[in-house]
Design a protein around this motif. Structure first.
Motif, PDB file in Angstrom:
ATOM      1  N   ARG A  57       0.818  -1.201   0.000  1.00 44.61           N
ATOM      2  CA  ARG A  57       0.000   0.000   0.000  1.00 44.61           C
ATOM      3  C   ARG A  57       0.861   1.265   0.000  1.00 44.61           C
TER       4      ARG A  57
ATOM      5  N   SER B 262       1.529   2.534  -3.427  1.00 50.69           N
ATOM      6  CA  SER B 262       0.409   3.304  -3.989  1.00 50.69           C
ATOM      7  C   SER B 262       0.384   4.720  -3.419  1.00 50.69           C
ATOM      8  N   ARG B 263       0.576   4.833  -2.111  1.00 52.79           N
ATOM      9  CA  ARG B 263       0.540   6.161  -1.490  1.00 52.79           C
ATOM     10  C   ARG B 263       1.651   7.054  -2.018  1.00 52.79           C
ATOM     11  N   GLN B 264       2.849   6.489  -2.166  1.00 49.47           N
ATOM     12  CA  GLN B 264       3.965   7.294  -2.635  1.00 49.47           C
ATOM     13  C   GLN B 264       3.746   7.773  -4.056  1.00 49.47           C
TER      14      GLN B 264
ATOM     15  N   GLN C 172       1.227  10.564  -4.049  1.00 53.01           N
ATOM     16  CA  GLN C 172       1.831  11.800  -3.540  1.00 53.01           C
ATOM     17  C   GLN C 172       2.760  12.422  -4.570  1.00 53.01           C
TER      18      GLN C 172
ATOM     19  N   GLY D  16      -7.008   6.378  -2.409  1.00 51.82           N
ATOM     20  CA  GLY D  16      -6.952   5.469  -1.277  1.00 51.82           C
ATOM     21  C   GLY D  16      -7.635   4.133  -1.490  1.00 51.82           C
TER      22      GLY D  16
ATOM     23  N   GLY E 273      -3.789   4.371  -6.420  1.00 53.92           N
ATOM     24  CA  GLY E 273      -2.650   5.268  -6.351  1.00 53.92           C
ATOM     25  C   GLY E 273      -1.488   4.832  -7.214  1.00 53.92           C
TER      26      GLY E 273
ATOM     27  N   GLN F 241      -8.141  12.860  -3.034  1.00 58.53           N
ATOM     28  CA  GLN F 241      -8.604  12.282  -1.776  1.00 58.53           C
ATOM     29  C   GLN F 241     -10.119  12.290  -1.622  1.00 58.53           C
TER      30      GLN F 241
END
Length: 518
Positions: free
Chosen positions: A131, A134-136, A139, A173, A178, A422
């Protein structure tokens, strides 16, 4: 005691401006001088409306080119135009430009596969690590968007990229959305932001980010999932009341069966007789073995059973439908002219949309050339948080080095409730003034105005370079931007003029009722 008096002296006019901004949500500030009476006021208002906010350089550009040529240049941006070298280097260094979405997905897949025989705690950690990828990537995409919004020589293109990302919303999310989001913005949205609506619709339909977000990866023959089909018509094209029925939703869902994501290190398995219908482009996969190949009747048109060609036929019907022209034109007009746009303006925009086969730039040209648009420049349109933060940064740091830490900007947007990518629901962020003009939002905007005006270091410090950066001393923004005086009320001028320090004057300006509108 002396310190308390100084704080009181600073805070009182700031609070007055914050309260005035709340009132301005209900009553727009005084109108600017009419365009025919004051060309420079018109040009400043125009730049503020179709870019992410006026800067001295942008105002000089429109004065040099004239409004008509300037608008044309924004609607048809130069493909060879470049960001400042320092900004482009920062974007190039982002991990999303060092690793393809295929390689990122492969890393996630390996983490999960290797964890199959591990203990529960190790499995959980592997899921977290997957996960984190995906977040990185989400961002990184957001950081790229911030740099482009602040420094692109084609600001309308960047604003329209944001508009369409919100229109074709995906939530970073959910699942691995992501992971795919950087390519979704770069390949499905941005190239078509001022192009043909049909091309953008087609690109989103083939995007792994959208297919995962709206569950079309679960939509297979015999087990129909209507989620994506419903949202395409309700939110992306025809709109509520656009003339489609529940039967159309079901038929479109059947047409969309087989569209998904290739999530394996091995080629997809299909029977020999179906191989000719297999389509794989990057991570996008159309698997004919999962497709309902029967005939369909969609929006009154018979679509013969086939393969991916069915999807293209459905896209044509949706993109060229009169309801889509009205729905998209209404949304564009509400964004640029204000809530409840005049029906006559929407009708003219929709006529252009249809006559020009969904040409977005042509539709915007009709809008910008209209008397309704010119009238709206006098009262302004309330800024959503993204507009507010970007415009404040563009104006305040126009003569400073490019910011190095977009995460500080993203944190502000998150605090204001409009974090990049988001929005969990597919309708995207609302754009009505009532959604962003509450007293809590206004108070927060004041705090952000103060941070931008008085504390620039967080925008320049990075993990790699945490030391303070040498920056020019703050100077009054009004000195470098005299055109802003034309739209300021006497109360705002007085508050700004009484400020003892440039940072206070700039804070009052950014927190003023007038700056809340574009």
């Amino acid at each position: 005691m002396m310190r308390s008096r100084m704080l009181l002296t600073n805070v009182v006019p700031m609070l007055c401006l914050a309260l005035a901004s709340v009132a301005a949500a209900a009553a727009p500030p005084a109108a600017a001088t009419a365009p025919q009476e004051d060309t420079r006021a018109y040009e400043a208002a125009l730049v503020n409306r179709i870019t992410w906010g006026a800067t001295p350089a942008e105002l000089a550009r429109i004065r040099e080119m004239g409004a008509q040529r300037y608008v044309h240049a924004q609607l048809h941006p130069d493909a060879q135009a470049r960001l400042p070298a320092e900004v482009q280097s920062a974007i190039d260094a982002l991990p999303i430009n060092q690793e393809t979405e295929q390689d990122a997905q492969a890393r996630q897949r390996k983490l999960r596969q290797d964890a199959r025989d591990l203990d529960p705690q190790a499995k959980l950690q592997a899921q977290r690590d997957a996960r984190a990828i995906s977040r990185q990537r989400a961002q990184d995409a957001a950081s790229r968007a911030v740099w482009r919004a602040l420094y692109s020589p084609a600001p309308l293109q960047e604003q329209m990229t944001w508009f369409w990302m919100n229109h074709f919303n995906v939530f970073a999310g959910k699942g691995d959305v992501g992971t795919y989001l950087p390519q979704y913005e770069e390949q499905a949205i941005r190239p078509h932001a001022l192009g043909k609506f049909r091309d953008m619709l087609r690109a989103t339909v083939r995007s792994p980010a959208m297919l995962v977000y709206l569950d079309n990866t679960r939509n297979v023959a015999g087990h129909i999932n209507e989620n994506y089909a419903r949202e395409i018509m309700e939110l992306h094209t025809l709109g509520v009341g656009g003339g489609y029925t529940q039967k159309d939703v079901q038929e479109l869902a059947r047409i969309l069966t087989g569209l998904g994501v290739h999530n394996s290190d091995k080629p997809p398995k299909v029977k020999p007789e179906l191989r000719a219908g297999l389509v794989q482009q990057g991570l996008f996969l159309f698997n004919p073995a999962r497709h309902d190949s029967g005939d369909k009747v969609f929006l009154g048109h018979t679509i013969r059973g086939g393969g991916l060609d069915e999807v293209d036929q459905a896209i044509d019907l949706l993109a060229r439908h009169p309801s889509t022209a009205r729905f998209v034109s209404t949304k564009l007009a509400a964004y640029f002219v204000g809530e409840s746009p005049p029906p006559a303006l929407v009708a003219r925009m929709a006529k252009t949309f249809q006559a020009q086969d969904g040409d977005i730039a042509a539709t915007l040209q009709t809008m910008i050339a209209s008397p309704e648009f010119a009238k709206s420049l006098k009262t302004g349109v309330f800024k959503d948080p993204v507009h507010y933060v970007f415009s404040a940064l563009r104006l305040t740091y126009a003569d400073m080095p490019p910011i190095r830490n977009p995460k500080a900007v993203l944190s502000m947007l998150q605090q204001m409730g409009q974090g990049m990518y988001q929005r969990p629901t597919p309708d995207g962020y609302p754009m009505s003034q009532s959604d962003w003009a509450g007293s809590g939002q206004m108070t927060q905007r004041f705090e952000i105005a103060r941070a931008i005006a008085a504390a620039p270091q967080p925008f320049y410090r990075t993990t790699e370079a945490p030391e303070p950066v040498a920056l020019p001393k703050a100077t009054p923004l009004l000195d470098a931007n005299p055109d802003l005086l034309r739209v300021l009320s006497p109360a705002t001028r007085q508050a700004v003029g009484q400020a003892r320090k440039p940072v206070d004057a700039n804070t009052y300006l950014l927190a003023s009722p007038e700056f809340m509108r574009r």
